[in-house]
Design a protein around this motif. Structure first.
Motif, PDB file in Angstrom:
ATOM      1  N   LYS A   1      -2.377   5.133   9.283  1.00 30.24           N
ATOM      2  CA  LYS A   1      -1.367   5.938   9.114  1.00 30.24           C
ATOM      3  C   LYS A   1      -0.891   6.762  10.267  1.00 30.24           C
ATOM      4  CE  LYS A   1       0.321   9.831   5.947  1.00 30.24           C
ATOM      5  NZ  LYS A   1       0.028  10.701   4.984  1.00 30.24           N
ATOM      6  N   ASN A   2       0.414   6.809  10.460  1.00 31.16           N
ATOM      7  CA  ASN A   2       0.963   7.242  11.644  1.00 31.16           C
ATOM      8  C   ASN A   2       0.370   6.808  13.144  1.00 31.16           C
ATOM      9  OD1 ASN A   2       2.831   8.449   9.923  1.00 31.16           O
ATOM     10  ND2 ASN A   2       1.249  10.421   9.986  1.00 31.16           N
ATOM     11  N   ASN A   3      -0.103   5.483  13.127  1.00 31.70           N
ATOM     12  CA  ASN A   3      -0.829   5.083  14.184  1.00 31.70           C
ATOM     13  C   ASN A   3      -0.277   3.759  14.705  1.00 31.70           C
ATOM     14  OD1 ASN A   3      -2.702   7.071  15.410  1.00 31.70           O
ATOM     15  ND2 ASN A   3      -4.153   6.791  13.849  1.00 31.70           N
TER      16      ASN A   3
ATOM     17  N   LEU B   1       0.950  -1.204   0.191  1.00 27.14           N
ATOM     18  CA  LEU B   1       0.039   0.036   0.018  1.00 27.14           C
ATOM     19  C   LEU B   1       0.682   1.193   0.185  1.00 27.14           C
ATOM     20  CD1 LEU B   1      -3.051  -0.662   2.477  1.00 27.14           C
ATOM     21  CD2 LEU B   1      -2.939  -0.566   0.277  1.00 27.14           C
ATOM     22  N   ALA B   2       0.692   1.991  -1.087  1.00 28.33           N
ATOM     23  CA  ALA B   2       1.481   3.220  -1.125  1.00 28.33           C
ATOM     24  C   ALA B   2       1.012   4.278  -0.307  1.00 28.33           C
ATOM     25  CB  ALA B   2       1.731   3.474  -2.600  1.00 28.33           C
ATOM     26  N   ASP B   3      -0.352   4.546  -0.034  1.00 28.92           N
ATOM     27  CA  ASP B   3      -0.926   5.658   0.613  1.00 28.92           C
ATOM     28  C   ASP B   3      -1.923   5.077   1.545  1.00 28.92           C
ATOM     29  OD1 ASP B   3      -1.874   7.746   1.715  1.00 28.92           O
ATOM     30  OD2 ASP B   3      -1.885   8.927  -0.062  1.00 28.92           O
TER      31      ASP B   3
ATOM     32  N   CYS C   1      -9.846   6.211   4.600  1.00 30.23           N
ATOM     33  CA  CYS C   1      -8.468   5.558   4.987  1.00 30.23           C
ATOM     34  C   CYS C   1      -8.611   4.051   5.223  1.00 30.23           C
ATOM     35  CB  CYS C   1      -7.916   6.359   6.265  1.00 30.23           C
ATOM     36  SG  CYS C   1      -8.906   6.184   8.039  1.00 30.23           S
ATOM     37  N   TYR C   2      -7.502   3.399   5.378  1.00 34.75           N
ATOM     38  CA  TYR C   2      -7.262   2.176   5.791  1.00 34.75           C
ATOM     39  C   TYR C   2      -7.351   2.212   7.282  1.00 34.75           C
ATOM     40  CZ  TYR C   2      -6.500   0.476   1.183  1.00 34.75           C
ATOM     41  OH  TYR C   2      -6.619  -0.062  -0.220  1.00 34.75           O
TER      42      TYR C   2
ATOM     43  N   ASN D   1       4.148   5.530  10.587  1.00 30.40           N
ATOM     44  CA  ASN D   1       4.154   4.696   9.522  1.00 30.40           C
ATOM     45  C   ASN D   1       3.179   4.981   8.236  1.00 30.40           C
ATOM     46  OD1 ASN D   1       2.106   4.012  11.614  1.00 30.40           O
ATOM     47  ND2 ASN D   1       1.421   2.737  10.026  1.00 30.40           N
ATOM     48  N   ALA D   2       3.951   5.438   7.184  1.00 32.33           N
ATOM     49  CA  ALA D   2       2.825   5.762   5.718  1.00 32.33           C
ATOM     50  C   ALA D   2       2.645   5.105   4.830  1.00 32.33           C
ATOM     51  CB  ALA D   2       3.552   7.263   5.477  1.00 32.33           C
TER      52      ALA D   2
END
Length: 281
Positions: A88-90, A63-65, A73-74, A135-136
């Motif tokens: 993301k970032n969690n 996953l690139a984004d 969001c995922y 983490n991105a």
């Protein structure tokens, strides 16, 4: 006859609709199985908390984004703390149940210029202090894939003192230890695996043998290359292996004292070559 025709068409429509609904009914569980909040075989999974606690977010591919806001969001899907939050970032820890190395990136788009961390197949560990909650993106990569050439050493410009891994700052050993820790994800230090010390560069091959860390005669990206000649020897981090048999390295304290350099080199025993390769992962 018209009535019969209408009834036949109605039956056909009902049949088609039933078949369509049947397809939809099958498709929905298949999607749920792909991301169901459980870390299944073949998946790479983030955990909201350290030590694989809290909600899980499971992924079958790269996953690139991740996206950063809801909806879209995922998110963490499993039960526990963090459920429903964007990943993301969690994330604080991860488990790689795929058959490939998974690289977690600090930036979106598989951008490792700032930081990244590799998870070998089966690896189950916390994200590094740099990547925790930063983490991105993540990518499944083939064994031996290349690492970006970069001077990410935190003690650049420092020529004295001891680093946190018990090597002298600015030396090739300190940089190689940093690269193994930050890029490969192995918590290497001068007393790694119970050794009194790994010592100077030329001593690392013997120390690896005592510690049970494999040593090879040919390189792979992620290895520490060792030159045994000279008073102290030399170590460098292998970033890439080329098709013609040469390989590329990141290093410190070789081209210029206490400074970074990137070179293309070959296997051998000359002063500008390396003959042994320590594989920490």
């Amino acid at each position: 006859m018209p009535t019969v025709t209408v009834r036949v068409l109605g039956a056909l429509s009902a049949s088609v609709l039933s078949a369509t609904l049947g397809v939809l009914a099958v498709a929905a569980p298949a999607q749920a199985a792909a991301r169901d909040g459980a870390c299944n075989t073949g998946e790479f999974c983030y955990y909201y908390n350290s030590d694989h606690a809290g909600s899980v977010s499971d992924h079958a591919g790269s996953l690139a984004d991740y996206g950063s806001t809801q909806p879209g969001c995922y998110e963490f899907k499993g039960a526990g703390g963090g459920k429903g939050q964007c990943i993301k970032n969690n994330a604080a820890s991860a488990w790689n149940r795929t058959g490939k190395t998974v690289r977690v990136y600090y930036n979106t788009g598989y951008n490792g210029s700032h930081a990244y961390q590799d998870f070998a197949p089966g690896a189950k560990k916390n994200l590094s202090s740099t990547l925790k909650n930063n983490n991105a993106s993540h990518q499944l990569i083939s064994a031996g894939s290349s690492y970006p050439a970069k001077d990410d050493y935190p003690y650049k410009g420092q020529t004295s003192g001891i680093d946190p891994w018990n090597f002298y700052k600015g030396q090739c050993t300190s940089f190689a230890a940093w690269a193994v820790r930050s890029r490969v994800g192995v918590a290497f230090h001068n007393q790694y695996k119970g050794q009194a010390r790994w010592g100077n560069a030329k001593e690392w091959v013997a120390a690896a043998g005592r510690a049970g860390v494999p040593v090879y005669n040919s390189p792979k990206a992620g290895d520490v290359a060792v030159r045994l000649g000279g008073t102290y020897g030399h170590v460098a981090f292998v970033t890439r292996v080329n098709a013609n048999g040469t390989f590329e390295i990141d290093e410190y304290n070789y081209v210029s004292a206490d400074r970074y350099s990137h070179r293309t080199v070959s296997v051998g025993t000359a002063n500008n070559q390396f003959s042994k390769f320590i594989r920490f992962k």
